[in-house]
Motif scaffolding. Structure first.
Motif, PDB file in Angstrom:
ATOM      1  N   THR A  55       0.707  -1.341  -0.113  1.00 26.68           N
ATOM      2  CA  THR A  55       0.210   0.036  -0.002  1.00 26.68           C
ATOM      3  C   THR A  55       0.824   1.063   0.058  1.00 26.68           C
ATOM      4  O   THR A  55       1.997   1.225   0.432  1.00 26.68           O
ATOM      5  N   SER A  56       0.487   2.301  -0.662  1.00 25.05           N
ATOM      6  CA  SER A  56       1.355   3.457  -0.821  1.00 25.05           C
ATOM      7  C   SER A  56       0.492   4.571  -1.308  1.00 25.05           C
ATOM      8  O   SER A  56      -0.925   4.666  -1.453  1.00 25.05           O
ATOM      9  N   THR A  57       1.025   5.766  -1.666  1.00 25.88           N
ATOM     10  CA  THR A  57       0.312   6.690  -2.433  1.00 25.88           C
ATOM     11  C   THR A  57       0.983   7.065  -3.582  1.00 25.88           C
ATOM     12  O   THR A  57       2.208   6.857  -3.783  1.00 25.88           O
ATOM     13  N   VAL A  58       0.364   7.795  -4.480  1.00 27.84           N
ATOM     14  CA  VAL A  58       0.898   8.355  -5.965  1.00 27.84           C
ATOM     15  C   VAL A  58       0.607   9.756  -5.876  1.00 27.84           C
ATOM     16  O   VAL A  58      -0.761  10.338  -5.795  1.00 27.84           O
ATOM     17  N   GLY A  59       1.325  10.506  -6.415  1.00 27.10           N
ATOM     18  CA  GLY A  59       1.073  12.052  -6.652  1.00 27.10           C
ATOM     19  C   GLY A  59       0.013  12.221  -7.762  1.00 27.10           C
ATOM     20  O   GLY A  59       0.081  11.340  -8.758  1.00 27.10           O
ATOM     21  N   VAL A  60      -0.778  13.134  -7.515  1.00 28.76           N
ATOM     22  CA  VAL A  60      -1.822  13.726  -8.665  1.00 28.76           C
ATOM     23  C   VAL A  60      -1.616  14.981  -8.813  1.00 28.76           C
ATOM     24  O   VAL A  60      -1.619  16.024  -8.050  1.00 28.76           O
ATOM     25  N   LEU A  67      -2.763  13.677  -3.539  1.00 26.94           N
ATOM     26  CA  LEU A  67      -2.089  12.251  -3.427  1.00 26.94           C
ATOM     27  C   LEU A  67      -3.442  11.350  -3.581  1.00 26.94           C
ATOM     28  O   LEU A  67      -4.395  11.655  -3.161  1.00 26.94           O
ATOM     29  N   VAL A  68      -3.158  10.069  -4.135  1.00 23.96           N
ATOM     30  CA  VAL A  68      -4.169   9.184  -4.346  1.00 23.96           C
ATOM     31  C   VAL A  68      -3.622   7.764  -3.359  1.00 23.96           C
ATOM     32  O   VAL A  68      -2.483   7.572  -3.767  1.00 23.96           O
ATOM     33  N   SER A  69      -4.273   7.183  -2.623  1.00 23.48           N
ATOM     34  CA  SER A  69      -4.002   5.956  -2.130  1.00 23.48           C
ATOM     35  C   SER A  69      -3.891   4.713  -3.409  1.00 23.48           C
ATOM     36  O   SER A  69      -4.886   4.842  -4.086  1.00 23.48           O
ATOM     37  N   VAL A  70      -2.871   3.728  -3.058  1.00 21.98           N
ATOM     38  CA  VAL A  70      -2.926   2.908  -4.075  1.00 21.98           C
ATOM     39  C   VAL A  70      -2.548   1.237  -3.375  1.00 21.98           C
ATOM     40  O   VAL A  70      -1.978   1.552  -2.266  1.00 21.98           O
ATOM     41  N   ARG A  71      -2.503   0.375  -3.983  1.00 22.93           N
ATOM     42  CA  ARG A  71      -2.522  -0.944  -3.316  1.00 22.93           C
ATOM     43  C   ARG A  71      -2.274  -1.792  -4.479  1.00 22.93           C
ATOM     44  O   ARG A  71      -2.850  -1.755  -5.707  1.00 22.93           O
ATOM     45  N   THR A  72      -1.515  -3.085  -4.276  1.00 25.66           N
ATOM     46  CA  THR A  72      -1.615  -4.004  -5.286  1.00 25.66           C
ATOM     47  C   THR A  72      -2.571  -5.051  -5.044  1.00 25.66           C
ATOM     48  O   THR A  72      -3.107  -5.260  -4.052  1.00 25.66           O
ATOM     49  N   ASP A  73      -3.131  -5.599  -6.265  1.00 24.15           N
ATOM     50  CA  ASP A  73      -4.097  -6.302  -6.193  1.00 24.15           C
ATOM     51  C   ASP A  73      -3.892  -7.810  -5.733  1.00 24.15           C
ATOM     52  O   ASP A  73      -4.932  -8.537  -5.423  1.00 24.15           O
ATOM     53  N   LYS A  74      -2.479  -8.228  -5.584  1.00 12.62           N
ATOM     54  CA  LYS A  74      -2.383  -9.514  -4.852  1.00 12.62           C
ATOM     55  C   LYS A  74      -0.898  -9.241  -4.301  1.00 12.62           C
ATOM     56  O   LYS A  74      -0.295  -8.349  -4.684  1.00 12.62           O
ATOM     57  N   ILE A  91       5.736   7.309 -10.228  1.00 11.14           N
ATOM     58  CA  ILE A  91       4.578   7.683 -10.868  1.00 11.14           C
ATOM     59  C   ILE A  91       3.796   9.235 -10.537  1.00 11.14           C
ATOM     60  O   ILE A  91       3.749   9.441  -9.165  1.00 11.14           O
ATOM     61  N   ARG A  92       3.300   9.818 -11.342  1.00 11.08           N
ATOM     62  CA  ARG A  92       2.441  11.207 -11.257  1.00 11.08           C
ATOM     63  C   ARG A  92       1.303  10.804 -11.912  1.00 11.08           C
ATOM     64  O   ARG A  92       1.229  10.433 -13.224  1.00 11.08           O
ATOM     65  N   LEU A  93       0.034  10.934 -11.752  1.00 12.04           N
ATOM     66  CA  LEU A  93      -1.109  10.689 -12.305  1.00 12.04           C
ATOM     67  C   LEU A  93      -1.760  12.021 -12.593  1.00 12.04           C
ATOM     68  O   LEU A  93      -1.968  12.834 -11.723  1.00 12.04           O
ATOM     69  N   GLU A  94      -2.410  12.099 -13.935  1.00 10.08           N
ATOM     70  CA  GLU A  94      -3.334  13.541 -14.184  1.00 10.08           C
ATOM     71  C   GLU A  94      -4.718  12.946 -13.521  1.00 10.08           C
ATOM     72  O   GLU A  94      -5.303  12.017 -14.007  1.00 10.08           O
TER      73      GLU A  94
END
Length: 126
Positions: A55-60, A67-74, A91-94
């Motif tokens: 689990t982590s966060t990615v810049g938006v 930031l948006v929270s992210v996780r691996t699906d497995k 990673i940076r997301l628009e």
């Protein structure tokens, strides 16, 4: 020569304390005190190839939140977690970001997808 190790299962709230016996090649020969099949499978994986979910966060960029929270699906192998976090950090997301949006497929060739766990709207400029 056989080895043994006590492992506390984290799969369910029972938290079974299992005794795991294995040989010099890390081949599990016996699992004691597992109350379910998933616990037994967890014990074998902990000895042979321990894995964890990330689990982590990615810049938006241009998002209502930075930031948006992210996780691996497995789960991914423990030895790849540090490298995976380095990749995630780049990673940076628009905006907008959708809930359960796939951010990255096959993270470090583990077969795991990185997905968002929150929705982030685009910031409206006035």
């Amino acid at each position: 020569m056989n080895k043994s190790r006590e492992i506390v299962c984290i799969v369910c709230p029972n938290g079974c304390r299992m005794n795991v016996s294995y040989d010099e090649n890390n081949k599990v020969t016996q699992v004691e005190n597992a109350s379910c099949k998933k616990g037994e499978e967890y014990a074998v994986n902990e000895i042979q190839c321990p894995k964890r979910s990330i689990t982590s966060t990615v810049g938006v960029i241009n998002g209502a939140l930075p930031l948006v929270s992210v996780r691996t699906d497995k789960p991914v192998p423990k030895e790849k977690i540090a490298a995976a976090l380095e990749e995630i950090r780049k990673i940076r997301l628009e905006a907008p970001v959708k809930f359960h949006q796939i951010i990255m497929n096959d993270l470090l060739e583990t077969g795991a997808q990185l997905i968002s766990t929150k929705e982030v709207a685009r910031l409206e400029k006035m």
